[in-house]
Design an enzyme around this catalytic site. Sequence first.
Site, PDB file in Angstrom:
ATOM      1  N   LYS A  76       0.859  -1.185   0.000  1.00 58.70           N
ATOM      2  CA  LYS A  76       0.000   0.000   0.000  1.00 58.70           C
ATOM      3  C   LYS A  76       0.894   1.232   0.000  1.00 58.70           C
ATOM      4  O   LYS A  76       1.925   1.251   0.703  1.00 58.70           O
ATOM      5  CB  LYS A  76      -0.892  -0.035   1.252  1.00 58.70           C
ATOM      6  CG  LYS A  76      -1.922   1.083   1.316  1.00 58.70           C
ATOM      7  CD  LYS A  76      -2.808   0.954   2.571  1.00 58.70           C
ATOM      8  CE  LYS A  76      -3.882   2.020   2.631  1.00 58.70           C
ATOM      9  NZ  LYS A  76      -4.744   1.893   3.840  1.00 58.70           N
ATOM     10  N   SER A 151      -9.774   1.981   2.891  1.00 62.51           N
ATOM     11  CA  SER A 151      -8.891   2.743   2.053  1.00 62.51           C
ATOM     12  C   SER A 151      -7.868   1.909   1.284  1.00 62.51           C
ATOM     13  O   SER A 151      -7.303   2.401   0.305  1.00 62.51           O
ATOM     14  CB  SER A 151      -8.153   3.763   2.914  1.00 62.51           C
ATOM     15  OG  SER A 151      -7.302   3.107   3.841  1.00 62.51           O
ATOM     16  N   SER A 175     -10.117  -0.535   6.992  1.00 61.23           N
ATOM     17  CA  SER A 175      -9.532  -0.420   5.647  1.00 61.23           C
ATOM     18  C   SER A 175      -8.837  -1.652   5.103  1.00 61.23           C
ATOM     19  O   SER A 175      -8.412  -1.646   3.945  1.00 61.23           O
ATOM     20  CB  SER A 175      -8.553   0.743   5.603  1.00 61.23           C
ATOM     21  OG  SER A 175      -9.270   1.936   5.495  1.00 61.23           O
TER      22      SER A 175
HETATM   23  N1  GLN Z   1     -13.251   4.237   6.305  1.00 59.92           N
HETATM   24  C1  GLN Z   1     -12.646   4.659   7.543  1.00 59.92           C
HETATM   25  C2  GLN Z   1     -12.215   6.101   7.413  1.00 59.92           C
HETATM   26  O1  GLN Z   1     -12.447   6.681   6.402  1.00 59.92           O
HETATM   27  C3  GLN Z   1     -11.492   3.772   7.887  1.00 59.92           C
HETATM   28  C4  GLN Z   1     -10.282   4.072   7.125  1.00 59.92           C
HETATM   29  C5  GLN Z   1      -9.125   3.205   7.493  1.00 59.92           C
HETATM   30  O2  GLN Z   1      -9.289   2.172   8.114  1.00 59.92           O
HETATM   31  N2  GLN Z   1      -7.952   3.686   7.136  1.00 59.92           N
HETATM   32  O3  GLN Z   1     -11.665   6.660   8.324  1.00 59.92           O
END
Ligand code: GLN
Length: 486
Positions: A76, A151, A175
């Site tokens: 990532k 994400s 995410s």
């Molecule tokens: N969807 C969540 C957010 O937007 C989690 C994101 C994540 O786990 N990095 O904060």
Amino acid sequence: MTEPSIPALSAALRAREFSARELTEEYLARIERLDDQINAYITVTAEQALAAAEQADQQLAAGAAGPLTGIPIAHKDIFCTHGVKTSCGSRMLDSFIAPYDATVVQRLQAAGMPMLGKTNMDEFAMGSSNETSFYGPVRNPWSHERVPGGSSGGSAAAVAAGLCVAATGTDTGGSIRQPAAFCGVTGIKPTYGRCSRWGMIAFASSLDQAGVFARSAADAALVLQAMAGFDEHDSTSAHAPVPDYAAQLEERIDGLKIGLPKEYFGEGLDPDVAASVEAAIKEYEALGASVREISLPNVPLSVPVYYVVAPAECSSNLARFDGVRYGHRCDAPEDLEDLYKRSRAEGFGPEVKRRIMIGTYVLSAGYYDAYYLKAQQLRHLISDDFRRAFEQVDVIMGPTTPSTAFALGAKSNDPVAMYLNDIYTIATNLAGLPGLSIPVAPVDGMPVGLQLIGDVFQEGRLLNIAHRLQQATDWHRLTPGLAANR
Ligand code: GLN
């Protein structure tokens, strides 16, 4: 040679059926051929990958290969990679070349895994659909009109589309698990502190955790093994020894006590997703597990709690991107204040700005007690719910997400609808617990994730429980039919 397991690839490498270089070349060619459709990669590092593959071939020839030697991986783009652009999905870091490797990257390199490239992601890991990336959305390999989740959408999509064998991700509120569910792959978010955060660009430091995407729990176990463990560079990394996950995979699960939180099966859950999750739980019963309903009464508060805590921490963490030291700098600033303002205004996208604004608001002197302090108190209650549950059951199961992958654009103008997508994943991060998502029966051709939540440092047990289902069923073997696939 697509979608094979890591042990099968490793055995073929040792038997000289093909070389690590050939294997890496095959994946690079697939990326070249297919990634236009998916946009899973921000950067492809072909040269480094081939050089690492050649080193792996030398180790194989010398009989010094480990279980991951020569197996290509993607990282990532939140992990710093020495000499390679590390953008975090943001214009702010579009020109940032990391001067060092994140610990996780370093360990996987040391394990002999060639890095194919850096995967697309929501900007600074803020999002649930991969639509906030500066590099454009990732498309779900199962249906190009749908999101891959976020994400870590690029990593999930890359594994699903066979554009790498495994990939790293990070999970602050879901995410890893949510995109794993949407893309039909296995994703594990370990216990907070299990993997080092050093060199992983910070979003919300008390929630962020690195983890793995793979085609199976057995593959994920091998990769996690190489990543996990104490790191003196990260004061929050755990001193606890890392068990042998591969050895744990085959443990028996008869007598396993599964808790189904009633809060995870109520209103808002798509009935077809529920049916698919329930069918998987029936399989566990057939394997000798018992099921009981439990309650996690404070868990429904986890989304509002998270959207105070995470933005608060992000507003503090992202203060470092000021146009002075690194990252985007505006042209011809009039003075220092103009430099700060315009560099940040130009460098950050709308979702990141929204989080910074919320964060500074909840931390402000007048509102700290009402929001931040209250959220911290609720966070304790949420952790207590899980602690009590694990006095009665060994593992908690439920859906990973309320629906299958939604259409691109469907929620991009409604932040609250987007935030609610993580309703089943966020509590785990607030409590610091490990969580895993595995594919179960698809609904209308789209993948569905079953979520497993364990007590602290039980990732080995979660992988074992997931592996047992994957030995008994074939859901994890399903792959999307990409145009011009093979
Ligand atoms: N969807 C969540 C957010 O937007 C989690 C994101 C994540 O786990 N990095 O904060």
